[in-house]
Design a protein around this motif. Structure first.
Motif, PDB file in Angstrom:
ATOM      1  N   ASP A   8      64.006 -40.583  36.511  1.00  0.00           N
ATOM      2  CA  ASP A   8      64.593 -39.806  35.566  1.00  0.00           C
ATOM      3  C   ASP A   8      64.254 -38.372  35.676  1.00  0.00           C
ATOM      4  N   VAL A   9      62.892 -37.980  35.773  1.00  0.00           N
ATOM      5  CA  VAL A   9      62.590 -36.687  36.320  1.00  0.00           C
ATOM      6  C   VAL A   9      62.934 -36.269  37.641  1.00  0.00           C
ATOM      7  N   ARG A  10      63.204 -37.050  38.605  1.00  0.00           N
ATOM      8  CA  ARG A  10      63.648 -36.818  40.087  1.00  0.00           C
ATOM      9  C   ARG A  10      64.981 -36.616  39.893  1.00  0.00           C
ATOM     10  N   ASP A  11      65.806 -36.997  38.946  1.00  0.00           N
ATOM     11  CA  ASP A  11      67.185 -37.020  38.666  1.00  0.00           C
ATOM     12  C   ASP A  11      67.558 -35.681  38.070  1.00  0.00           C
ATOM     13  N   LEU A  12      66.742 -35.465  36.920  1.00  0.00           N
ATOM     14  CA  LEU A  12      66.830 -34.212  36.397  1.00  0.00           C
ATOM     15  C   LEU A  12      66.677 -32.975  37.325  1.00  0.00           C
ATOM     16  N   ALA A  13      65.314 -33.109  37.974  1.00  0.00           N
ATOM     17  CA  ALA A  13      65.282 -31.941  38.873  1.00  0.00           C
ATOM     18  C   ALA A  13      66.355 -31.807  39.927  1.00  0.00           C
ATOM     19  N   ARG A  14      66.902 -32.779  40.544  1.00  0.00           N
ATOM     20  CA  ARG A  14      67.967 -32.898  41.382  1.00  0.00           C
ATOM     21  C   ARG A  14      69.104 -32.276  40.810  1.00  0.00           C
ATOM     22  N   ARG A  15      69.456 -32.540  39.640  1.00  0.00           N
ATOM     23  CA  ARG A  15      70.735 -31.979  38.931  1.00  0.00           C
ATOM     24  C   ARG A  15      70.408 -30.708  38.828  1.00  0.00           C
ATOM     25  N   VAL A  16      69.369 -30.012  38.223  1.00  0.00           N
ATOM     26  CA  VAL A  16      69.021 -28.576  37.974  1.00  0.00           C
ATOM     27  C   VAL A  16      69.060 -27.859  39.502  1.00  0.00           C
ATOM     28  N   ALA A  17      68.687 -28.441  40.358  1.00  0.00           N
ATOM     29  CA  ALA A  17      68.513 -27.890  41.934  1.00  0.00           C
ATOM     30  C   ALA A  17      69.926 -27.665  42.325  1.00  0.00           C
ATOM     31  N   HIS A  18      70.817 -28.613  41.808  1.00  0.00           N
ATOM     32  CA  HIS A  18      72.194 -28.226  42.365  1.00  0.00           C
ATOM     33  C   HIS A  18      72.905 -27.662  41.276  1.00  0.00           C
ATOM     34  N   GLY A  19      72.559 -26.987  40.613  1.00  0.00           N
ATOM     35  CA  GLY A  19      73.309 -25.941  39.648  1.00  0.00           C
ATOM     36  C   GLY A  19      73.486 -26.322  38.331  1.00  0.00           C
ATOM     37  N   GLU A  20      73.161 -27.595  37.815  1.00  0.00           N
ATOM     38  CA  GLU A  20      73.288 -27.871  36.550  1.00  0.00           C
ATOM     39  C   GLU A  20      72.042 -26.906  35.808  1.00  0.00           C
ATOM     40  N   LEU A  21      72.705 -26.392  34.759  1.00  0.00           N
ATOM     41  CA  LEU A  21      72.008 -25.517  33.696  1.00  0.00           C
ATOM     42  C   LEU A  21      70.728 -26.515  33.031  1.00  0.00           C
ATOM     43  N   PHE A  22      69.639 -26.136  32.974  1.00  0.00           N
ATOM     44  CA  PHE A  22      68.436 -26.682  32.199  1.00  0.00           C
ATOM     45  C   PHE A  22      68.553 -26.420  30.834  1.00  0.00           C
ATOM     46  N   ALA A  23      68.293 -27.791  30.043  1.00  0.00           N
ATOM     47  CA  ALA A  23      68.599 -27.845  28.513  1.00  0.00           C
ATOM     48  C   ALA A  23      67.254 -28.317  28.022  1.00  0.00           C
ATOM     49  N   LEU A  24      66.507 -27.596  27.355  1.00  0.00           N
ATOM     50  CA  LEU A  24      65.484 -28.227  26.594  1.00  0.00           C
ATOM     51  C   LEU A  24      66.038 -29.009  25.363  1.00  0.00           C
ATOM     52  N   THR A  25      66.118 -30.491  25.874  1.00  0.00           N
ATOM     53  CA  THR A  25      66.514 -31.421  24.754  1.00  0.00           C
ATOM     54  C   THR A  25      65.692 -32.283  24.544  1.00  0.00           C
ATOM     55  N   GLU A  26      65.555 -33.228  23.374  1.00  0.00           N
ATOM     56  CA  GLU A  26      64.521 -34.039  23.140  1.00  0.00           C
ATOM     57  C   GLU A  26      64.375 -35.089  24.214  1.00  0.00           C
ATOM     58  N   SER A  27      65.401 -35.441  25.005  1.00  0.00           N
ATOM     59  CA  SER A  27      65.315 -36.290  26.197  1.00  0.00           C
ATOM     60  C   SER A  27      64.471 -35.538  27.051  1.00  0.00           C
ATOM     61  N   THR A  28      64.669 -34.437  27.206  1.00  0.00           N
ATOM     62  CA  THR A  28      63.881 -33.471  28.621  1.00  0.00           C
ATOM     63  C   THR A  28      62.623 -33.563  28.166  1.00  0.00           C
ATOM     64  N   ARG A  29      62.328 -33.116  26.842  1.00  0.00           N
ATOM     65  CA  ARG A  29      60.928 -32.859  26.352  1.00  0.00           C
ATOM     66  C   ARG A  29      60.455 -34.230  26.423  1.00  0.00           C
ATOM     67  N   ALA A  30      60.902 -35.370  26.106  1.00  0.00           N
ATOM     68  CA  ALA A  30      60.127 -36.599  26.286  1.00  0.00           C
ATOM     69  C   ALA A  30      59.824 -37.001  27.567  1.00  0.00           C
ATOM     70  N   ILE A  31      60.838 -36.732  28.628  1.00  0.00           N
ATOM     71  CA  ILE A  31      60.685 -37.165  30.067  1.00  0.00           C
ATOM     72  C   ILE A  31      59.435 -36.294  30.622  1.00  0.00           C
ATOM     73  N   LEU A  32      59.348 -34.916  30.177  1.00  0.00           N
ATOM     74  CA  LEU A  32      58.442 -34.084  30.745  1.00  0.00           C
ATOM     75  C   LEU A  32      57.082 -34.330  30.191  1.00  0.00           C
ATOM     76  N   LEU A  33      56.800 -34.855  28.753  1.00  0.00           N
ATOM     77  CA  LEU A  33      55.611 -34.966  27.876  1.00  0.00           C
ATOM     78  C   LEU A  33      54.997 -36.381  28.727  1.00  0.00           C
ATOM     79  N   ARG A  34      55.908 -37.055  29.191  1.00  0.00           N
ATOM     80  CA  ARG A  34      55.552 -38.523  29.676  1.00  0.00           C
ATOM     81  C   ARG A  34      55.085 -38.369  31.229  1.00  0.00           C
ATOM     82  N   THR A  35      55.840 -37.560  32.014  1.00  0.00           N
ATOM     83  CA  THR A  35      55.583 -37.447  33.308  1.00  0.00           C
ATOM     84  C   THR A  35      54.537 -36.639  33.707  1.00  0.00           C
TER      85      THR A  35
END
Length: 129
Positions: A8-35
């Motif tokens: 999940d963190v690899r997928d998120l980082a890949r999407r952001v690197a390819h131009g998707e805007l980063f959004a600090l959602t509850e899901s993103t927060r949970a992924i980062l707190l876990r990893t």
């Protein structure tokens, strides 16, 4: 390591690197707190980073960097260790593992390096993981 799933963190980082805007959602927060702790970042540092979108995105980049850099370094090292072992150079293999262990910050990768050191010290072959 329990719950070790970095897809999940690899997928998120890949999407952001390819131009998707980063959004600090509850899901993103949970992924980062876990990893974050899984890659050697203190939970307190991760929590601080998650206070703002900009620093959260920087945290994502650092988590992703540690996973990919450590993985490449580990793969190269284990291949070199195998070559040393095949050449009968256990001391060289041990030195390679110790050198990488001195700089590796990801606990999972540290565990793999230590397991390979233990296998060498026991007179066995490399303990791949």
């Amino acid at each position: 390591m329990d719950g070790l799933n970095w897809n999940d963190v690899r997928d998120l980082a890949r999407r952001v690197a390819h131009g998707e805007l980063f959004a600090l959602t509850e899901s993103t927060r949970a992924i980062l707190l876990r990893t974050a702790p899984q890659v050697g970042i203190a939970i307190s540092d991760a929590e601080r980073a998650l206070q703002a979108e900009t620093t959260a995105e920087e945290l994502l980049a650092e988590v992703s960097r540690r996973i990919s850099t450590g993985s490449r370094r580990l793969s190269r090292t284990l291949a070199e260790v195998e070559r040393c072992r095949d050449a009968g150079d256990a001391d060289g293999a041990r030195q390679l593992l110790n050198d990488v262990l001195a700089v590796e910050v990801v606990p999972h990768y540290q565990d793999i390096l230590r397991a390979n050191l233990a296998a060498l010290d026991d007179g066995g072959g490399a303990a791949r993981s």
